[in-house]
Write a protein that holds these residues in place. Structure first.
Motif, short mmCIF file in Angstrom:
data_model
loop_
_atom_site.label_atom_id
_atom_site.label_comp_id
_atom_site.label_asym_id
_atom_site.label_seq_id
_atom_site.Cartn_x
_atom_site.Cartn_y
_atom_site.Cartn_z
N LEU A 48 0.84 -1.19 0.00
CA LEU A 48 0.00 0.00 0.00
C LEU A 48 0.89 1.25 0.00
O LEU A 48 2.02 1.23 0.49
CB LEU A 48 -0.91 0.01 1.23
CG LEU A 48 -1.80 -1.23 1.43
CD1 LEU A 48 -2.82 -0.96 2.53
CD2 LEU A 48 -2.50 -1.65 0.14
N ASP A 52 -0.45 7.49 1.91
CA ASP A 52 -1.90 7.57 2.12
C ASP A 52 -2.32 7.28 3.55
O ASP A 52 -3.39 7.74 3.99
CB ASP A 52 -2.61 6.57 1.19
CG ASP A 52 -2.52 6.98 -0.27
OD1 ASP A 52 -2.27 8.17 -0.53
OD2 ASP A 52 -2.71 6.11 -1.14
N TYR A 53 -1.49 6.54 4.29
CA TYR A 53 -1.99 6.01 5.56
C TYR A 53 -1.09 6.24 6.77
O TYR A 53 -1.53 5.97 7.89
CB TYR A 53 -2.21 4.49 5.41
CG TYR A 53 -3.15 4.15 4.29
CD1 TYR A 53 -4.48 4.54 4.33
CD2 TYR A 53 -2.70 3.45 3.18
CE1 TYR A 53 -5.35 4.23 3.30
CE2 TYR A 53 -3.56 3.13 2.14
CZ TYR A 53 -4.89 3.52 2.19
OH TYR A 53 -5.74 3.23 1.16
N SER A 106 -10.58 3.86 4.34
CA SER A 106 -10.00 3.65 3.02
C SER A 106 -8.99 2.51 3.04
O SER A 106 -8.89 1.71 2.09
CB SER A 106 -9.31 4.93 2.54
OG SER A 106 -10.24 5.98 2.39
N TYR A 107 -8.22 2.43 4.11
CA TYR A 107 -7.22 1.36 4.29
C TYR A 107 -7.91 -0.01 4.24
O TYR A 107 -7.49 -0.91 3.51
CB TYR A 107 -6.52 1.59 5.62
CG TYR A 107 -5.45 0.58 5.98
CD1 TYR A 107 -4.12 0.77 5.58
CD2 TYR A 107 -5.74 -0.52 6.78
CE1 TYR A 107 -3.14 -0.12 5.95
CE2 TYR A 107 -4.76 -1.41 7.16
CZ TYR A 107 -3.46 -1.21 6.75
OH TYR A 107 -2.48 -2.10 7.13
N ASN A 109 -10.89 -0.71 3.06
CA ASN A 109 -11.50 -0.92 1.74
C ASN A 109 -10.46 -1.38 0.72
O ASN A 109 -10.77 -2.21 -0.15
CB ASN A 109 -12.17 0.36 1.26
CG ASN A 109 -13.45 0.67 2.01
OD1 ASN A 109 -14.07 -0.24 2.58
ND2 ASN A 109 -13.86 1.93 2.03
N GLU A 110 -9.25 -0.85 0.83
CA GLU A 110 -8.21 -1.27 -0.12
C GLU A 110 -7.83 -2.73 0.12
O GLU A 110 -7.65 -3.49 -0.84
CB GLU A 110 -6.98 -0.37 0.01
CG GLU A 110 -5.95 -0.61 -1.09
CD GLU A 110 -4.93 0.51 -1.23
OE1 GLU A 110 -4.00 0.34 -2.05
OE2 GLU A 110 -5.04 1.54 -0.53
N GLY A 113 -10.49 -4.81 -1.23
CA GLY A 113 -10.40 -4.85 -2.69
C GLY A 113 -9.45 -5.94 -3.16
O GLY A 113 -9.74 -6.67 -4.11
#
Length: 303
Positions: A48, A52-53, A106-107, A109-110, A113
């Motif tokens: 990842l 973003d995180y 979001s983390y 959800n990724e 995914g």
């Protein structure tokens, strides 16, 4: 990031996750995932985006020399895949990272995914918490889920925890809302000896994964490390009468609490586990383990 197209079609994939930080007392959970990765030679296929995180003032990058070239390793979450071939072929998607600093939804959800793209059938999340448990007794490991169907099929408790949570709890709920079967195993680490590593708690989590997925996971040096760890804590406790007395109190409290478990049902469950292990053993009591990599906090009774 390596594209998912570089991976072959996976066989009965299960995603196993562990996160360093608040959810990882004694580094027990992250060490368990590291053991799986090392045992079967996992190859990282995705990572990842750290930007973003993660807050890099909280989880700082490290700089190192690679043949005279200075390089930086950023804190992130990496995914790898290993294929286990005994007792039957199955792929494990290993998710190992540091608890993110921000954008948890979001983390999750990724990660979900990736689970969807890979055809993951079950998510297993590992965690460890500090508890009032003596180091001299077997490590308590609780298995919980937020899915009533999973709870019934695997004979687990439905989570009833209320209070502060970490990424383990958030990911468990994200799986439930997405309709992805998920189980969380929590190992209880003695709060009076919380510093890592804790190979005894790591081994307890490994055993739970082994039983859940019907695998035979080579313990490697974990069993010897666990015995050495307990011996070392025994010696430290013997040097301090107050600690020794406190450990004795914890032992008595736990033994009293577990008396009702000495029932016919509990004995039957242990015997069934013994028989399952026997089915996977050869005539000499052992079965070779083979596998290869695919190419390409607080004391809480939490989720």
């Amino acid at each position: 990031m390596i594209e998912l197209e570089d991976l072959p079609e996976l066989i009965d994939p299960v995603m196993i996750c562990a996160f360093e930080g608040w959810n990882d007392a004694g580094d027990a959970a992250s060490a368990a995932l590291g053991h799986l990765d090392e045992t079967w030679g996992g190859k990282v296929f995705a990572a990842l985006d750290a930007e973003d995180y993660y807050d890099f003032q909280v989880n700082r990058p490290t700089i190192w020399l690679d043949g005279g070239v200075r390089r930086i390793t950023w804190p992130t979450t990496r995914l790898s895949v290993v294929r286990v071939t005994e007792p039957k072929p199955r792929d494990l998607v290993l998710v190992r990272g540091i608890e993110p600093s921000m954008r948890w939804r979001s983390y999750c959800n990724e990660l979900l995914g990736f689970a969807h793209e890979l055809g993951v059938e079950l998510v297993v999340i590992l965690g460890a918490l500090l508890g009032d448990t003596p180091h001299t007794r077997p490590v308590p490991v609780s298995g919980v889920t937020s899915d009533p169907t999973v709870a019934r099929s695997l004979d687990l408790e439905e989570s009833r925890y209320e209070g502060p949570t970490g990424i383990v709890g958030v990911l468990q709920e994200a799986c439930a809302h997405a309709g992805v079967p998920a189980v969380t195993f929590w190992a209880a680490v003695p709060h009076y000896v919380s510093q890592p590593p804790n190979p005894k708690a790591t081994l307890a989590l490994i055993n739970k994964v082994e039983d859940l997925l019907d695998l035979r996971i080579p313990p490697g040096e974990l069993a010897d490390d666990a015995r050495a760890w307990q011996l070392g804590v025994d010696q430290l406790a013997a040097e301090d009468s107050e600690v020794a007395e406190y450990v004795q109190q914890l032992e008595e409290a736990q033994d009293t609490a577990e008396l009702p478990e000495a029932s016919g049902d509990a004995i039957a469950r242990e015997f069934e586990r013994y028989l399952r292990r026997r089915e996977n053993q050869g005539p000499k009591g052992e079965k070779p383990i083979t596998g290869h990599a695919t190419e390409r906090p607080k004391d809480e009774d939490e989720e």
